[in-house]
Design a protein around this motif. Sequence first.
Motif, PDB file in Angstrom:
ATOM      1  N   ALA A   1      -0.475  -9.766  -2.311  1.00  0.00           N
ATOM      2  CA  ALA A   1       0.253  -9.502  -1.068  1.00  0.00           C
ATOM      3  C   ALA A   1      -0.429 -10.268   0.049  1.00  0.00           C
ATOM      4  O   ALA A   1      -1.645 -10.188   0.221  1.00  0.00           O
ATOM      5  CB  ALA A   1       0.263  -8.007  -0.769  1.00  0.00           C
ATOM      6  N   SER A   2       0.347 -11.007   0.796  1.00  0.00           N
ATOM      7  CA  SER A   2      -0.176 -11.789   1.911  1.00  0.00           C
ATOM      8  C   SER A   2       0.045 -10.988   3.196  1.00  0.00           C
ATOM      9  O   SER A   2       1.048 -11.148   3.882  1.00  0.00           O
ATOM     10  CB  SER A   2       0.556 -13.130   1.959  1.00  0.00           C
ATOM     11  N   LEU A   3      -0.912 -10.117   3.495  1.00  0.00           N
ATOM     12  CA  LEU A   3      -0.802  -9.260   4.681  1.00  0.00           C
ATOM     13  C   LEU A   3      -1.550  -9.890   5.853  1.00  0.00           C
ATOM     14  O   LEU A   3      -2.548 -10.580   5.669  1.00  0.00           O
ATOM     15  CB  LEU A   3      -1.373  -7.876   4.386  1.00  0.00           C
ATOM     16  N   HIS A   4      -1.055  -9.614   7.030  1.00  0.00           N
ATOM     17  CA  HIS A   4      -1.699 -10.098   8.254  1.00  0.00           C
ATOM     18  C   HIS A   4      -1.730  -8.958   9.260  1.00  0.00           C
ATOM     19  O   HIS A   4      -1.274  -7.847   8.976  1.00  0.00           O
ATOM     20  CB  HIS A   4      -0.969 -11.332   8.808  1.00  0.00           C
ATOM     21  N   MET A   5      -2.225  -9.207  10.446  1.00  0.00           N
ATOM     22  CA  MET A   5      -2.413  -8.137  11.440  1.00  0.00           C
ATOM     23  C   MET A   5      -1.102  -7.458  11.836  1.00  0.00           C
ATOM     24  O   MET A   5      -1.082  -6.290  12.154  1.00  0.00           O
ATOM     25  CB  MET A   5      -3.108  -8.682  12.696  1.00  0.00           C
ATOM     26  N   GLN A   6       0.015  -8.187  11.816  1.00  0.00           N
ATOM     27  CA  GLN A   6       1.300  -7.590  12.206  1.00  0.00           C
ATOM     28  C   GLN A   6       2.072  -7.021  11.010  1.00  0.00           C
ATOM     29  O   GLN A   6       3.192  -6.551  11.166  1.00  0.00           O
ATOM     30  CB  GLN A   6       2.185  -8.625  12.926  1.00  0.00           C
ATOM     31  N   SER A   7       1.490  -7.040   9.830  1.00  0.00           N
ATOM     32  CA  SER A   7       2.168  -6.506   8.643  1.00  0.00           C
ATOM     33  C   SER A   7       2.329  -4.992   8.769  1.00  0.00           C
ATOM     34  O   SER A   7       1.546  -4.315   9.435  1.00  0.00           O
ATOM     35  CB  SER A   7       1.369  -6.819   7.377  1.00  0.00           C
ATOM     36  N   ALA A   8       3.326  -4.491   8.085  1.00  0.00           N
ATOM     37  CA  ALA A   8       3.663  -3.071   8.184  1.00  0.00           C
ATOM     38  C   ALA A   8       2.587  -2.164   7.594  1.00  0.00           C
ATOM     39  O   ALA A   8       2.401  -1.050   8.054  1.00  0.00           O
ATOM     40  CB  ALA A   8       4.988  -2.813   7.481  1.00  0.00           C
ATOM     41  N   MET A   9       1.872  -2.581   6.591  1.00  0.00           N
ATOM     42  CA  MET A   9       0.824  -1.816   5.910  1.00  0.00           C
ATOM     43  C   MET A   9       1.379  -0.598   5.151  1.00  0.00           C
ATOM     44  O   MET A   9       0.624   0.184   4.614  1.00  0.00           O
ATOM     45  CB  MET A   9      -0.279  -1.346   6.865  1.00  0.00           C
ATOM     46  N   ARG A  10       2.691  -0.433   5.170  1.00  0.00           N
ATOM     47  CA  ARG A  10       3.326   0.616   4.371  1.00  0.00           C
ATOM     48  C   ARG A  10       4.695   0.104   3.943  1.00  0.00           C
ATOM     49  O   ARG A  10       5.431  -0.470   4.747  1.00  0.00           O
ATOM     50  CB  ARG A  10       3.424   1.932   5.110  1.00  0.00           C
ATOM     51  N   TYR A  11       4.992   0.313   2.676  1.00  0.00           N
ATOM     52  CA  TYR A  11       6.207  -0.255   2.110  1.00  0.00           C
ATOM     53  C   TYR A  11       6.874   0.749   1.176  1.00  0.00           C
ATOM     54  O   TYR A  11       6.208   1.570   0.547  1.00  0.00           O
ATOM     55  CB  TYR A  11       5.883  -1.529   1.312  1.00  0.00           C
ATOM     56  N   THR A  12       8.189   0.631   1.094  1.00  0.00           N
ATOM     57  CA  THR A  12       8.938   1.359   0.075  1.00  0.00           C
ATOM     58  C   THR A  12       9.273   0.349  -1.002  1.00  0.00           C
ATOM     59  O   THR A  12       9.911  -0.673  -0.738  1.00  0.00           O
ATOM     60  CB  THR A  12      10.223   1.972   0.656  1.00  0.00           C
ATOM     61  N   VAL A  13       8.809   0.635  -2.210  1.00  0.00           N
ATOM     62  CA  VAL A  13       8.975  -0.272  -3.334  1.00  0.00           C
ATOM     63  C   VAL A  13      10.086   0.261  -4.226  1.00  0.00           C
ATOM     64  O   VAL A  13      10.111   1.448  -4.560  1.00  0.00           O
ATOM     65  CB  VAL A  13       7.654  -0.368  -4.145  1.00  0.00           C
ATOM     66  N   CYS A  14      10.999  -0.613  -4.606  1.00  0.00           N
ATOM     67  CA  CYS A  14      12.062  -0.265  -5.547  1.00  0.00           C
ATOM     68  C   CYS A  14      11.676  -0.851  -6.909  1.00  0.00           C
ATOM     69  O   CYS A  14      11.480  -2.061  -7.027  1.00  0.00           O
ATOM     70  CB  CYS A  14      13.395  -0.835  -5.099  1.00  0.00           C
ATOM     71  N   VAL A  15      11.551   0.021  -7.896  1.00  0.00           N
ATOM     72  CA  VAL A  15      11.156  -0.404  -9.236  1.00  0.00           C
ATOM     73  C   VAL A  15      12.253   0.015 -10.205  1.00  0.00           C
ATOM     74  O   VAL A  15      12.782   1.117 -10.125  1.00  0.00           O
ATOM     75  CB  VAL A  15       9.814   0.237  -9.658  1.00  0.00           C
ATOM     76  N   ARG A  16      12.571  -0.889 -11.149  1.00  0.00           N
ATOM     77  CA  ARG A  16      13.591  -0.606 -12.160  1.00  0.00           C
ATOM     78  C   ARG A  16      13.056  -1.070 -13.503  1.00  0.00           C
ATOM     79  O   ARG A  16      12.455  -2.144 -13.601  1.00  0.00           O
ATOM     80  CB  ARG A  16      14.864  -1.358 -11.781  1.00  0.00           C
ATOM     81  N   TRP A  17      13.246  -0.264 -14.559  1.00  0.00           N
ATOM     82  CA  TRP A  17      12.764  -0.620 -15.892  1.00  0.00           C
ATOM     83  C   TRP A  17      13.635   0.032 -16.948  1.00  0.00           C
ATOM     84  O   TRP A  17      14.469   0.879 -16.651  1.00  0.00           O
ATOM     85  CB  TRP A  17      11.297  -0.215 -16.065  1.00  0.00           C
TER      86      TRP A  17
END
Length: 154
Positions: free
Chosen positions: A122-138
Amino acid sequence: MTRYEILTLLISLLAIIVAVVSLVRTRKIQDKQLEFQKIAADLSTKQLEIIQKEEAARINVRLEKFGSGYKFIITNVGKAVAKDIHFSLDGRAGDNPLIPSEYAEKIPIPALHPGNSATLHASLHMQSAMRYTVCVRWKNPDGRQVSDEIFTSL
């Protein structure tokens, strides 16, 4: 009518009354038994669903710091092999920290055995959200497609 005929008639009537009462009670008991059998069948179905769910694959996603960078860690925490795993971020976070070339190379993940993990940088920077909702399918071993939304943050 003689006294014996009247007595025989009374005994017959009494036998009919006893038979009718017995038939009514038996019918009520049979209805209750059918109700209990239906409840037992429903319970068995739910237990079977729970057992199948426990024996299925389950995917968990974490975002962790590694050295000076960050990684999404995709782990199979279930008891079966997860196949054809797709991973995407909900667009509401604003930015997408996934590296496009790595994402194209690794996703979909062909198979992930129980306890195994796969990572995406993950390429995070100072303005990144730092929290994400991940959609996973399998896909589970029985061929069922499963999807889940997982909230992850640092």
